[in-house]
Design an enzyme around this catalytic site. Structure first.
Site, PDB file in Angstrom:
ATOM      1  N   GLY A  12      13.587  67.695 -89.043  1.00 33.37           N
ATOM      2  CA  GLY A  12      12.787  67.845 -87.824  1.00 33.37           C
ATOM      3  C   GLY A  12      13.527  68.346 -86.602  1.00 33.37           C
ATOM      4  O   GLY A  12      13.078  68.135 -85.474  1.00 33.37           O
ATOM      5  N   SER A  13      14.637  69.074 -86.806  1.00 29.70           N
ATOM      6  CA  SER A  13      15.373  69.539 -85.623  1.00 29.70           C
ATOM      7  C   SER A  13      14.608  70.647 -84.891  1.00 29.70           C
ATOM      8  O   SER A  13      14.694  70.751 -83.661  1.00 29.70           O
ATOM      9  CB  SER A  13      16.783  70.005 -85.989  1.00 29.70           C
ATOM     10  OG  SER A  13      16.755  71.213 -86.694  1.00 29.70           O
ATOM     11  N   ASN A  14      13.872  71.463 -85.616  1.00 29.04           N
ATOM     12  CA  ASN A  14      13.054  72.484 -84.934  1.00 29.04           C
ATOM     13  C   ASN A  14      11.937  71.837 -84.128  1.00 29.04           C
ATOM     14  O   ASN A  14      11.658  72.236 -82.995  1.00 29.04           O
ATOM     15  CB  ASN A  14      12.484  73.495 -85.941  1.00 29.04           C
ATOM     16  CG  ASN A  14      13.480  74.595 -86.250  1.00 29.04           C
ATOM     17  OD1 ASN A  14      13.747  75.461 -85.414  1.00 29.04           O
ATOM     18  ND2 ASN A  14      14.062  74.545 -87.440  1.00 29.04           N
ATOM     19  N   ARG A  64      -3.209  70.578-104.129  1.00 26.78           N
ATOM     20  CA  ARG A  64      -2.859  71.260-102.886  1.00 26.78           C
ATOM     21  C   ARG A  64      -3.992  71.217-101.871  1.00 26.78           C
ATOM     22  O   ARG A  64      -3.830  70.836-100.721  1.00 26.78           O
ATOM     23  CB  ARG A  64      -2.462  72.714-103.173  1.00 26.78           C
ATOM     24  CG  ARG A  64      -1.916  73.439-101.949  1.00 26.78           C
ATOM     25  CD  ARG A  64      -1.454  74.853-102.256  1.00 26.78           C
ATOM     26  NE  ARG A  64      -0.512  74.906-103.356  1.00 26.78           N
ATOM     27  CZ  ARG A  64       0.762  74.503-103.297  1.00 26.78           C
ATOM     28  NH1 ARG A  64       1.241  74.019-102.182  1.00 26.78           N
ATOM     29  NH2 ARG A  64       1.544  74.589-104.355  1.00 26.78           N
ATOM     30  N   MET A  89       7.677  71.755 -96.329  1.00 24.57           N
ATOM     31  CA  MET A  89       8.066  72.311 -97.620  1.00 24.57           C
ATOM     32  C   MET A  89       6.893  72.427 -98.597  1.00 24.57           C
ATOM     33  O   MET A  89       6.998  72.020 -99.746  1.00 24.57           O
ATOM     34  CB  MET A  89       9.191  71.446 -98.232  1.00 24.57           C
ATOM     35  CG  MET A  89      10.382  71.261 -97.324  1.00 24.57           C
ATOM     36  SD  MET A  89      11.105  72.824 -96.801  1.00 24.57           S
ATOM     37  CE  MET A  89      11.962  73.265 -98.307  1.00 24.57           C
ATOM     38  N   ASN A 106       5.283  79.774 -88.739  1.00 20.80           N
ATOM     39  CA  ASN A 106       6.366  79.121 -89.482  1.00 20.80           C
ATOM     40  C   ASN A 106       7.694  79.728 -89.080  1.00 20.80           C
ATOM     41  O   ASN A 106       7.737  80.875 -88.631  1.00 20.80           O
ATOM     42  CB  ASN A 106       6.150  79.348 -90.989  1.00 20.80           C
ATOM     43  CG  ASN A 106       7.246  78.726 -91.837  1.00 20.80           C
ATOM     44  OD1 ASN A 106       7.653  77.577 -91.614  1.00 20.80           O
ATOM     45  ND2 ASN A 106       7.757  79.473 -92.811  1.00 20.80           N
ATOM     46  N   HIS A 108      11.570  80.596 -90.607  1.00 22.72           N
ATOM     47  CA  HIS A 108      12.299  80.727 -91.869  1.00 22.72           C
ATOM     48  C   HIS A 108      13.719  81.204 -91.575  1.00 22.72           C
ATOM     49  O   HIS A 108      13.904  82.120 -90.761  1.00 22.72           O
ATOM     50  CB  HIS A 108      11.570  81.726 -92.786  1.00 22.72           C
ATOM     51  CG  HIS A 108      12.241  81.873 -94.111  1.00 22.72           C
ATOM     52  ND1 HIS A 108      12.136  80.928 -95.104  1.00 22.72           N
ATOM     53  CD2 HIS A 108      13.070  82.829 -94.595  1.00 22.72           C
ATOM     54  CE1 HIS A 108      12.857  81.302 -96.150  1.00 22.72           C
ATOM     55  NE2 HIS A 108      13.433  82.452 -95.865  1.00 22.72           N
ATOM     56  N   ASP A 140       0.310  83.133 -94.020  1.00 16.83           N
ATOM     57  CA  ASP A 140      -0.823  83.415 -94.911  1.00 16.83           C
ATOM     58  C   ASP A 140      -0.608  82.579 -96.172  1.00 16.83           C
ATOM     59  O   ASP A 140       0.280  81.716 -96.197  1.00 16.83           O
ATOM     60  CB  ASP A 140      -0.958  84.922 -95.163  1.00 16.83           C
ATOM     61  CG  ASP A 140       0.296  85.527 -95.777  1.00 16.83           C
ATOM     62  OD1 ASP A 140       1.103  84.763 -96.365  1.00 16.83           O
ATOM     63  OD2 ASP A 140       0.472  86.750 -95.670  1.00 16.83           O
ATOM     64  N   GLY A 142       0.679  83.346 -98.871  1.00 21.21           N
ATOM     65  CA  GLY A 142       1.867  83.720 -99.640  1.00 21.21           C
ATOM     66  C   GLY A 142       3.089  82.926 -99.210  1.00 21.21           C
ATOM     67  O   GLY A 142       3.017  82.052 -98.345  1.00 21.21           O
TER      68      GLY A 142
HETATM   69  C1  GRF Z   1      14.942  75.221 -91.036  1.00 23.22           C
HETATM   70  O1  GRF Z   1      16.074  75.909 -91.470  1.00 23.22           O
HETATM   71  C2  GRF Z   1      13.724  76.083 -91.102  1.00 23.22           C
HETATM   72  O2  GRF Z   1      13.995  77.421 -90.850  1.00 23.22           O
HETATM   73  C3  GRF Z   1      13.265  75.920 -92.532  1.00 23.22           C
HETATM   74  O3  GRF Z   1      13.521  74.576 -92.837  1.00 23.22           O
HETATM   75  C4  GRF Z   1      14.572  74.083 -91.997  1.00 23.22           C
HETATM   76  C5  GRF Z   1      14.008  72.910 -91.278  1.00 23.22           C
HETATM   77  O4  GRF Z   1      14.958  72.249 -90.485  1.00 23.22           O
HETATM   78  N1  GRF Z   1      11.881  76.302 -92.684  1.00 23.22           N
HETATM   79  P1  GRF Z   1      14.484  71.129 -89.481  1.00 23.22           P
HETATM   80  O5  GRF Z   1      13.696  70.108 -90.280  1.00 23.22           O
HETATM   81  O6  GRF Z   1      13.648  71.782 -88.421  1.00 23.22           O
HETATM   82  O7  GRF Z   1      15.746  70.542 -88.921  1.00 23.22           O
END
Ligand code: GRF
Length: 200
Positions: A12-14, A64, A89, A106, A108, A140, A142
């Site tokens: 959860g750092s983002n 899902r 995920m 999202n 990535h 989307d 994909g």
């Molecule tokens: C990040 O590298 C993000 O790009 C990817 O999963 C990771 C999540 O990290 N989708 P965090 O949980 O936000 O720390």
């Protein structure tokens, strides 16, 4: 005030970077709900400690779309305008994508379309590219495949390991995600085919 819904599965750092920017007034929105699908997701604990609405919805054992229907119902109940996947995920069902069409983004850890899917930093190292980075894109149905909103590049150094590279990319992720959220919230763009074209 626009309302964000955050979906996460782990660290959860983002999410935390986004929450800090919301708090600091750098994002003109509020976080309406943080949803996690793993019982031990650290991001849910952080959200709770920050006084945010943190909800665990288990995905294990659910089909899902069945899981997605529960998530969509909660997002709607919380009147979420924009869904931000932050280390979530799971692939989203066509149902979810349709319900929040062009309102899910999202992050990535690669320069898409290179290295989609798991272990993007390791994929980049193994491929021998000299530059990688991170991408924020619309979602989307994909895998890491929707229109690209923003990217940041990160050069690969000779002695990089997966961990050292991931750490440098993560620093960029934390900056880029909030920037991309602001672009989307501003509404000053249009989607043309695969392209996100910003209004001048
Ligand atoms: C990040 O590298 C993000 O790009 C990817 O999963 C990771 C999540 O990290 N989708 P965090 O949980 O936000 O720390």
């Amino acid at each position: 005030m626009k309302r964000l819904g955050i979906l996460l599965s782990g660290r959860g750092s983002n999410f935390e970077a986004i929450a800090n920017n919301v708090k600091a007034g750098n994002i003109a929105a509020e976080i309406a709900v943080v949803i996690g699908n793993k019982p031990d997701a650290q991001g849910l604990e952080t959200a709770d400690a920050m006084g945010l609405d943190a909800v665990y919805i288990p995905s294990k054992g659910l089909k899902r779309e069945e899981f997605d229907r529960r998530v969509v119902a909660l997002l709607n109940e919380k009147q979420v305008d924009l869904v931000c996947l932050a280390g979530f995920m799971r692939l989203l069902s066509p149902y979810f994508v349709h319900e929040f069409a062009n309102r899910i983004i999202n992050i990535h850890p690669s320069l898409l379309p290179s290295f989609p899917g798991l272990d993007a930093q390791q994929q980049a190292l193994e491929h021998g590219v000299k530059v990688t980075g991170c991408t924020v894109h619309f979602v989307d149905a994909g895998l890491d495949s929707g229109p690209i909103i923003a990217q940041a590049d990160v050069p690969i150094e000779d002695n990089d390991t997966v961990d050292s590279l991931a750490a440098r990319i993560l620093t960029e992720e934390h900056r880029l995600y909030s920037e991309a959220i602001n672009i989307v919230l501003s509404g000053r763009y249009r989607i043309e085919g695969r392209c996100v074209v910003r209004a001048t």
